[in-house]
Design an enzyme around this catalytic site. Structure first.
Site, PDB file in Angstrom:
ATOM      1  N   ALA A 237     -20.307  59.861-119.545  1.00 17.18           N
ATOM      2  CA  ALA A 237     -21.141  60.733-118.733  1.00 17.18           C
ATOM      3  C   ALA A 237     -22.223  59.897-118.095  1.00 17.18           C
ATOM      4  O   ALA A 237     -22.660  58.899-118.672  1.00 17.18           O
ATOM      5  CB  ALA A 237     -21.765  61.833-119.591  1.00 17.18           C
ATOM      6  N   LYS A 238     -22.614  60.316-116.914  1.00 13.72           N
ATOM      7  CA  LYS A 238     -23.664  59.583-116.219  1.00 13.72           C
ATOM      8  C   LYS A 238     -24.912  59.498-117.100  1.00 13.72           C
ATOM      9  O   LYS A 238     -25.574  58.470-117.138  1.00 13.72           O
ATOM     10  CB  LYS A 238     -23.994  60.284-114.907  1.00 13.72           C
ATOM     11  N   ARG A 239     -25.201  60.586-117.831  1.00 16.81           N
ATOM     12  CA  ARG A 239     -26.441  60.564-118.609  1.00 16.81           C
ATOM     13  C   ARG A 239     -26.355  59.582-119.776  1.00 16.81           C
ATOM     14  O   ARG A 239     -27.362  59.167-120.330  1.00 16.81           O
ATOM     15  CB  ARG A 239     -26.810  61.971-119.103  1.00 16.81           C
ATOM     16  N   GLY A 241     -25.142  56.685-119.275  1.00 13.58           N
ATOM     17  CA  GLY A 241     -25.255  55.376-118.641  1.00 13.58           C
ATOM     18  C   GLY A 241     -23.973  54.842-118.034  1.00 13.58           C
ATOM     19  O   GLY A 241     -23.923  53.686-117.622  1.00 13.58           O
TER      20      GLY A 241
END
Ligand code: GLU
Length: 300
Positions: A237-239, A241
Site C-alpha cells: 500500500a502506498k501508506r 511506502g
C-alpha cells in the site's frame, strides 16, 4: 470473453494494482477476448486530477494494451462512471430500496454486540426515516439468507450479507451512486463475461450477487486474485511506502525487469526480464497462483 480492469483514479497505482491489471490483461489475451478499461470515478471527494492519465501511461509502459477505454471509446461508451449516471438511476429504480438518514456514527453505535462487524446496518430506517430533515441515502433490502457462489481462484464463498453488512447503500446521502450498484450496472451493460480483481473485493462480490439476483440477471464469472505482500507480510500500500508505478517509470526502471518481478511474485519461475506477452504461457499453465512476497526495494 470480455474482461476488464476498473481502477479508481484516487492516486497512483502500486505494483499490487499493476499485477492485478496484468492478470486481467493476460486472461483476456490468453482467451482471445476483449480487454476493457473502466474508470471508477464516482467518489468525487477522492478523485485526483491527472490520476486517470497516469494509469493509462503506467499500463502502456508495462506493455499492456486495451480494446475499449475512456481514451479510445468503444461500443459501450462512455467508460467513465461519472458520465454514466443515468444508467445507475435506471438500474436503481428496479431495486427494492428505502431512504435512510442514519449517520455513520449512528450506524456504528447501533451495533452493540462485540462480535458484530462495525459497519453492519441493523435496518433502523427500514420502516421510515428517523431524521426527515436530513438528506437521505438509499439502501437496498437484503434478504436474510446465505448466498453461495464460486470463485475460480478462491473456491466456494458462503455469506449471509444481511448478517455481515445488512441493507447496503446504493446511493449515498450526497447523491453519489455507490460502487456496488455502479459496478454491477456497468459489468452488465458492458457485457463482461469475467471479472478478475483483487481478493479485497470478495465480500463486495457477495453484495453484488444480491444485486444481480434482484435484477434477475446472470452474473459474470469471478476470479479474485491475491493481493501483493511485502517481506514483512504487509499488504502493499502506498501508506506503507510502496513506490508507485509512476515513480518506477519516471526513474527509468526497466519495465521488463518489473514484469519479471511481478511474475516471480506469482510463483512463476521467469528467469530473465520479459515482456507481458511472454507471460501468456505462464498464465495459461497455472492459474493456481502461489504468491510470494515482492522484493524489499519494490515494496518500500
Ligand atoms: N475500482 C475498484 C478499485 O479500484 C475495483 C473495482 C472492480 O474491479 O470491481 O478497487
Amino acid at each position: 470473453m470480455r474482461g476488464r480492469f476498473a481502477p479508481s483514479p484516487t492516486g497512483e497505482m502500486h505494483l499490487g494494482n499493476a499485477r492485478t491489471a496484468l492478470l486481467a490483461w493476460l486472461q483476456a489475451r490468453a482467451n482471445n477476448g476483449h480487454f476493457i478499461l473502466r474508470l471508477e470515478d464516482l467518489d468525487t471527494t477522492r478523485v485526483r486530477v491527472g490520476a486517470a492519465d497516469t494509469i493509462l501511461r503506467d499500463l502502456a509502459w508495462l506493455g499492456l494494451d486495451w480494446d475499449e477505454a475512456w481514451d479510445i471509446g468503444g461500443q459501450f461508451a462512455p467508460y467513465k462512471q461519472s458520465e454514466r449516471l443515468e444508467l445507475y438511476e435506471h438500474y436503481a429504480a428496479k431495486l427494492e430500496t428505502y431512504p435512510c438518514t442514519c449517520t455513520r456514527k449512528e450506524v456504528q453505535a447501533a451495533v452493540s454486540a462485540p462480535h458484530e462487524p462495525e459497519t453492519r446496518y441493523l435496518g433502523t430506517c427500514r420502516n421510515g426515516v428517523t431524521h426527515p430533515e436530513r438528506s437521505a441515502a438509499l439502501r437496498i433490502r437484503v434478504p436474510d439468507q446465505q448466498i453461495l457462489w464460486h470463485d475460480h481462484i478462491v473456491g466456494d464463498v458462503l455469506e449471509n450479507v444481511q448478517q455481515t453488512t445488512g441493507d447496503f447503500v446504493i446511493r449515498r446521502n450526497d447523491g453519489a451512486w455507490a460502487y456496488q450498484l455502479a459496478c454491477v450496472t456497468d459489468d452488465l451493460e458492458m457485457q463482461m463475461t469475467d471479472v478478475l480483481r483483487g481478493a479485497d473485493l470478495i465480500s463486495s462480490t457477495s453484495q453484488q450477487l444480491i444485486l444481480y439476483k434482484a435484477l434477475n440477471r446472470t452474473a459474470p464469472e469471478f476470479w479474485h486474485v491475491p493481493l501483493m505482500h511485502d517481506y514483512n507480510g504487509l499488504r502493499l500500500a502506498k501508506r506503507n511506502g510502496a513506490p508507485s508505478v509512476k515513480n518506477l517509470r519516471e526513474s527509468n526502471s526497466n519495465p521488463h525487469a518489473i514484469l519479471q518481478d511481478l511474475a516471480k511474485s506469482l510463483g512463476w519461475n521467469v528467469t530473465q526480464p520479459c515482456q507481458a506477452t511472454d507471460l501468456l504461457e505462464w498464465f495459461t499453465n497455472s492459474l493456481v497462483l502461489h504468491p510470494s512476497p515482492i522484493a524489499p526495494e519494490l515494496a518500500r
